[in-house]
Design a protein around this motif. Structure first.
Motif, PDB file in Angstrom:
ATOM      1  N   ASN A 269     -79.502   6.803 -10.036  1.00 21.66           N
ATOM      2  CA  ASN A 269     -80.831   7.425 -10.544  1.00 21.66           C
ATOM      3  C   ASN A 269     -80.561   8.643 -11.155  1.00 21.66           C
ATOM      4  O   ASN A 269     -79.306   9.235 -11.174  1.00 21.66           O
ATOM      5  CB  ASN A 269     -81.210   7.914  -8.931  1.00 21.66           C
ATOM      6  CG  ASN A 269     -81.625   6.785  -8.006  1.00 21.66           C
ATOM      7  OD1 ASN A 269     -82.512   6.122  -8.442  1.00 21.66           O
ATOM      8  ND2 ASN A 269     -81.089   7.073  -6.771  1.00 21.66           N
ATOM      9  N   VAL A 270     -81.692   9.097 -11.970  1.00 25.08           N
ATOM     10  CA  VAL A 270     -81.358  10.186 -12.973  1.00 25.08           C
ATOM     11  C   VAL A 270     -82.053  11.436 -11.866  1.00 25.08           C
ATOM     12  O   VAL A 270     -82.891  11.152 -11.467  1.00 25.08           O
ATOM     13  CB  VAL A 270     -82.303   9.996 -14.048  1.00 25.08           C
ATOM     14  CG1 VAL A 270     -82.015  11.404 -14.959  1.00 25.08           C
ATOM     15  CG2 VAL A 270     -81.740   8.599 -14.736  1.00 25.08           C
ATOM     16  N   ARG A 271     -81.326  12.719 -11.872  1.00 24.14           N
ATOM     17  CA  ARG A 271     -81.695  13.604 -11.212  1.00 24.14           C
ATOM     18  C   ARG A 271     -82.253  14.808 -12.140  1.00 24.14           C
ATOM     19  O   ARG A 271     -81.756  14.928 -13.145  1.00 24.14           O
ATOM     20  CB  ARG A 271     -80.545  13.976 -10.073  1.00 24.14           C
ATOM     21  CG  ARG A 271     -80.169  13.154  -9.246  1.00 24.14           C
ATOM     22  CD  ARG A 271     -81.042  12.706  -8.180  1.00 24.14           C
ATOM     23  NE  ARG A 271     -80.755  11.868  -7.279  1.00 24.14           N
ATOM     24  CZ  ARG A 271     -81.163  11.662  -6.191  1.00 24.14           C
ATOM     25  NH1 ARG A 271     -82.336  12.134  -5.553  1.00 24.14           N
ATOM     26  NH2 ARG A 271     -80.617  10.771  -5.321  1.00 24.14           N
ATOM     27  N   SER A 272     -82.897  15.649 -11.447  1.00 23.70           N
ATOM     28  CA  SER A 272     -83.539  16.963 -12.042  1.00 23.70           C
ATOM     29  C   SER A 272     -82.462  17.892 -12.256  1.00 23.70           C
ATOM     30  O   SER A 272     -82.690  18.941 -13.001  1.00 23.70           O
ATOM     31  CB  SER A 272     -84.828  17.332 -11.499  1.00 23.70           C
ATOM     32  OG  SER A 272     -84.511  17.725 -10.157  1.00 23.70           O
ATOM     33  N   GLY A 273     -81.432  17.819 -11.557  1.00 21.85           N
ATOM     34  CA  GLY A 273     -80.448  18.705 -11.540  1.00 21.85           C
ATOM     35  C   GLY A 273     -79.045  18.149 -11.098  1.00 21.85           C
ATOM     36  O   GLY A 273     -79.199  16.931 -10.688  1.00 21.85           O
TER      37      GLY A 273
ATOM     38  N   THR B 299     -76.632   9.662 -24.401  1.00 20.78           N
ATOM     39  CA  THR B 299     -75.860  10.854 -24.923  1.00 20.78           C
ATOM     40  C   THR B 299     -75.793  11.723 -23.980  1.00 20.78           C
ATOM     41  O   THR B 299     -76.771  12.563 -23.323  1.00 20.78           O
ATOM     42  CB  THR B 299     -76.549  11.033 -26.288  1.00 20.78           C
ATOM     43  OG1 THR B 299     -76.647  10.113 -26.972  1.00 20.78           O
ATOM     44  CG2 THR B 299     -76.083  12.272 -26.897  1.00 20.78           C
ATOM     45  N   ILE B 300     -74.640  12.268 -23.824  1.00 23.49           N
ATOM     46  CA  ILE B 300     -74.072  13.529 -22.947  1.00 23.49           C
ATOM     47  C   ILE B 300     -74.374  14.901 -23.686  1.00 23.49           C
ATOM     48  O   ILE B 300     -73.525  15.118 -24.772  1.00 23.49           O
ATOM     49  CB  ILE B 300     -72.987  13.488 -22.486  1.00 23.49           C
ATOM     50  CG1 ILE B 300     -72.640  11.949 -21.488  1.00 23.49           C
ATOM     51  CG2 ILE B 300     -72.476  14.600 -21.615  1.00 23.49           C
ATOM     52  CD1 ILE B 300     -71.486  12.091 -21.174  1.00 23.49           C
TER      53      ILE B 300
ATOM     54  N   ARG C  42     -75.505  16.200 -18.375  1.00 21.22           N
ATOM     55  CA  ARG C  42     -76.769  16.538 -18.788  1.00 21.22           C
ATOM     56  C   ARG C  42     -77.348  15.376 -20.060  1.00 21.22           C
ATOM     57  O   ARG C  42     -76.697  15.154 -21.072  1.00 21.22           O
ATOM     58  CB  ARG C  42     -77.314  17.744 -19.077  1.00 21.22           C
ATOM     59  CG  ARG C  42     -78.702  17.956 -19.222  1.00 21.22           C
ATOM     60  CD  ARG C  42     -79.275  19.428 -19.734  1.00 21.22           C
ATOM     61  NE  ARG C  42     -79.219  19.520 -20.996  1.00 21.22           N
ATOM     62  CZ  ARG C  42     -79.172  20.485 -21.625  1.00 21.22           C
ATOM     63  NH1 ARG C  42     -79.112  21.824 -20.942  1.00 21.22           N
ATOM     64  NH2 ARG C  42     -79.097  20.863 -22.991  1.00 21.22           N
ATOM     65  N   ILE C  43     -78.317  14.388 -19.764  1.00 17.17           N
ATOM     66  CA  ILE C  43     -78.486  13.328 -20.754  1.00 17.17           C
ATOM     67  C   ILE C  43     -79.926  13.632 -21.238  1.00 17.17           C
ATOM     68  O   ILE C  43     -80.347  12.920 -22.211  1.00 17.17           O
ATOM     69  CB  ILE C  43     -78.628  11.905 -20.243  1.00 17.17           C
ATOM     70  CG1 ILE C  43     -79.569  11.878 -18.813  1.00 17.17           C
ATOM     71  CG2 ILE C  43     -77.034  11.623 -19.625  1.00 17.17           C
ATOM     72  CD1 ILE C  43     -79.670  10.281 -18.385  1.00 17.17           C
ATOM     73  N   GLY C  44     -80.606  14.851 -20.898  1.00 14.84           N
ATOM     74  CA  GLY C  44     -81.732  15.235 -21.441  1.00 14.84           C
ATOM     75  C   GLY C  44     -82.514  16.455 -20.658  1.00 14.84           C
ATOM     76  O   GLY C  44     -81.681  16.817 -19.769  1.00 14.84           O
TER      77      GLY C  44
END
Length: 83
Positions: free
Chosen positions: A15-19, A37-38, A59-61
């Motif tokens: 899962n991608v998280r907001s933080g 990309t980190i 952080r990937i974005g």
């Protein structure tokens, strides 16, 4: 001349998280083999994943974070600037 940004493969679906922690809201999902990309890295919640146990988050974005334990960077430490 600019060099191409280094990308790293995701080891397993994550899962991608907001933080930088699992308490942050889910903002997406990545599947194994996806390359990211980190942009920078930060200490956050400790997570155990397929790559071991770490408190390092990538952080990937903008507003997009994944635990470093799900990214094959070849290192257990920082591979990008600190956020």
């Amino acid at each position: 001349m600019a060099t191409a940004a280094r990308t790293y493969p995701i080891i397993a679906s994550v899962n991608v998280r907001s933080g930088p922690g699992t308490s942050y809201s889910k903002v997406g999902r990545l599947t194994a083999g996806t390359r990211v990309t980190i942009q920078c890295q930060k200490a956050g919640q400790t997570v155990t994943g397929p790559g071991g146990t770490s408190n390092l988050w990538d952080r990937i974005g903008s507003g997009r974070w994944v635990s470093d334990t799900y990214v094959r960077t070849g290192s257990t430490g920082y591979v990008a600037p600190r956020c």
